[in-house]
Scaffold this active site. Sequence first.
Site, PDB file in Angstrom:
ATOM      1  N   ASP A  50      18.111  17.533 -33.856  1.00 38.42           N
ATOM      2  CA  ASP A  50      18.760  18.810 -34.125  1.00 38.42           C
ATOM      3  C   ASP A  50      17.812  19.659 -34.969  1.00 38.42           C
ATOM      4  OD1 ASP A  50      20.296  20.936 -34.862  1.00 38.42           O
ATOM      5  OD2 ASP A  50      22.006  19.766 -35.575  1.00 38.42           O
ATOM      6  N   LYS A 109      18.979  29.317 -35.384  1.00 37.55           N
ATOM      7  CA  LYS A 109      18.516  30.022 -36.583  1.00 37.55           C
ATOM      8  C   LYS A 109      17.230  30.850 -36.398  1.00 37.55           C
ATOM      9  CE  LYS A 109      21.557  27.404 -39.195  1.00 37.55           C
ATOM     10  NZ  LYS A 109      22.511  27.756 -40.183  1.00 37.55           N
ATOM     11  N   TYR A 124      24.839  17.478 -41.094  1.00 41.51           N
ATOM     12  CA  TYR A 124      25.767  18.527 -40.660  1.00 41.51           C
ATOM     13  C   TYR A 124      25.225  19.074 -39.341  1.00 41.51           C
ATOM     14  CZ  TYR A 124      28.262  22.985 -40.448  1.00 41.51           C
ATOM     15  OH  TYR A 124      29.046  24.036 -40.038  1.00 41.51           O
TER      16      TYR A 124
HETATM   17  N1  PLP Z   1      22.977  21.965 -36.733  1.00 40.99           N
HETATM   18  C1  PLP Z   1      22.403  22.110 -37.938  1.00 40.99           C
HETATM   19  C2  PLP Z   1      21.328  21.178 -38.357  1.00 40.99           C
HETATM   20  C3  PLP Z   1      22.801  23.151 -38.789  1.00 40.99           C
HETATM   21  O1  PLP Z   1      22.229  23.292 -39.971  1.00 40.99           O
HETATM   22  C4  PLP Z   1      23.819  24.022 -38.358  1.00 40.99           C
HETATM   23  C5  PLP Z   1      24.281  25.107 -39.228  1.00 40.99           C
HETATM   24  O2  PLP Z   1      23.938  25.240 -40.364  1.00 40.99           O
HETATM   25  C6  PLP Z   1      24.386  23.823 -37.103  1.00 40.99           C
HETATM   26  C7  PLP Z   1      23.933  22.795 -36.302  1.00 40.99           C
HETATM   27  C8  PLP Z   1      25.445  24.762 -36.598  1.00 40.99           C
HETATM   28  O3  PLP Z   1      24.884  26.006 -36.353  1.00 40.99           O
HETATM   29  P1  PLP Z   1      25.806  27.320 -36.319  1.00 40.99           P
HETATM   30  O4  PLP Z   1      26.242  27.578 -37.716  1.00 40.99           O
HETATM   31  O5  PLP Z   1      24.898  28.379 -35.776  1.00 40.99           O
HETATM   32  O6  PLP Z   1      26.940  27.037 -35.404  1.00 40.99           O
END
Ligand code: PLP
Length: 445
Positions: free
Chosen positions: A244, A272, A143
């Site tokens: 990521d 985060k 995700y």
């Molecule tokens: N990338 C990863 C690995 C994530 O876990 C998340 C969200 O949980 C995102 C991107 C997207 O982040 P956001 O919810 O701050 O848009």
Amino acid sequence: MRSLAKSNQHFRRANQKLPLGVSSNFRYWGDEGTIYVKRGKGARVWDIDDNEYIDYRLAYGPIILGYGDSRVDEAARNGMEVGGVFALSTELEYDVACRISKMVPAAELVRFSNSGTEAVMAALRIARSFTGKDGHVVMEGGYHGIFSEVMWYSEVEDWEPGDGAPDVLPYGEGVPAVTKRLFHPVPLNDANALEDLMKQKRDKIGAFLIEPIMGNCCAISARAQYMNDVREICDRYDVLLIVDEVKTGFRVAKGGVQELFGIKADLCTFAKAIANGYPMSVVAGREDIMRHVGDGVVHGGTFTGHSVSLAAAAKTLEILDETTALADIESYGLKLQAGLGHILNKRGVVHSFTGHPALMGLFFAEQAPSNYREWVHSNYEFYDTLAPELHEQGILVEPDSREPWFLCESHNVGCLGETLDKFERAVDITLAKLEEKGSAAGSTK
Ligand code: PLP
């Protein structure tokens, strides 16, 4: 039984004005189960019915020190004095960028955004610019945010080995079908599958996007050898490796998952934990790649580089870099795993832990899965029954077994004993419920 009378009443009101009564679909836990928070402090959260919880969700990861951390909040208040946003830059951007580069060697140049989604979106755009190729590879079960190019998933729940690759479906409606051709899922830990895909599509794929500890899939983790193979395959096929770190960054190690695996991404994304809950994200990477920003690639946003978030990030990163906070979290996580394991073993409940102690999956099968296809064979009926019982006891975990448990610096010895007592009670209730239903506890699906 915990009362959710006020939350239920508020849900009925909120639902008249907000779809599902919430600001994110994932916060809707049913008409009778949706919780509204009064406040959070440290590792604890109180809902509007005054139920108290020890929180292992931590907003899906941003809370790394604890809710309402006084050191970070004081810095954020100073950030307010600066004035917010100006459609101009402030000096603090440089200082925070330097701290990030120090902690994460791959982050040679840095740009700030607000959410993880924005950072990953930017990383893919930069990769397309650099390679001239539009497609990206992702892990099945991964995700990466709520923009269309990554809003596809591999349907494994009705899939059997031998069926060929699982179907790829959009996460809900409104995702344009044209984005599917950019999206190339592969199973984690299978370098041959990756190599086969690259051989077929090397002219179309410019980016390999991976979360080596899958923070949205039970913390299933890449093997070190797989990450070495990935690095080598990416280089061989002129594909940029994007790690990521939106969930793993500044959580599993000072240098994130890249430090744990000893790998260097071409581009990486953070969000985060970077500012202990204040909204900020980062796209960073190799200088020659990042220089495409401003030289072809547009990156920006009205709220990027907000003085409050920057000040909070500066303080959070200083604490994470210069104190034992992350080591303390890891040590709590190991004690927690030992305690949970002891309780489950005593009752013969087959289980394993995945990921990292600060971001851990609790998995009901003897062997932790090595990819999303294997996740299907865990006993998620056990988890699905256990999670609501934990909520009743005052332990907040995600109802979906794919979401890992998050730990923060404020989880302390007091939390540990209380968590284990409550977990033990919830496990016993779960076992009794499953026995009543005729399900074999600890069995595989
Ligand atoms: N990338 C990863 C690995 C994530 O876990 C998340 C969200 O949980 C995102 C991107 C997207 O982040 P956001 O919810 O701050 O848009």
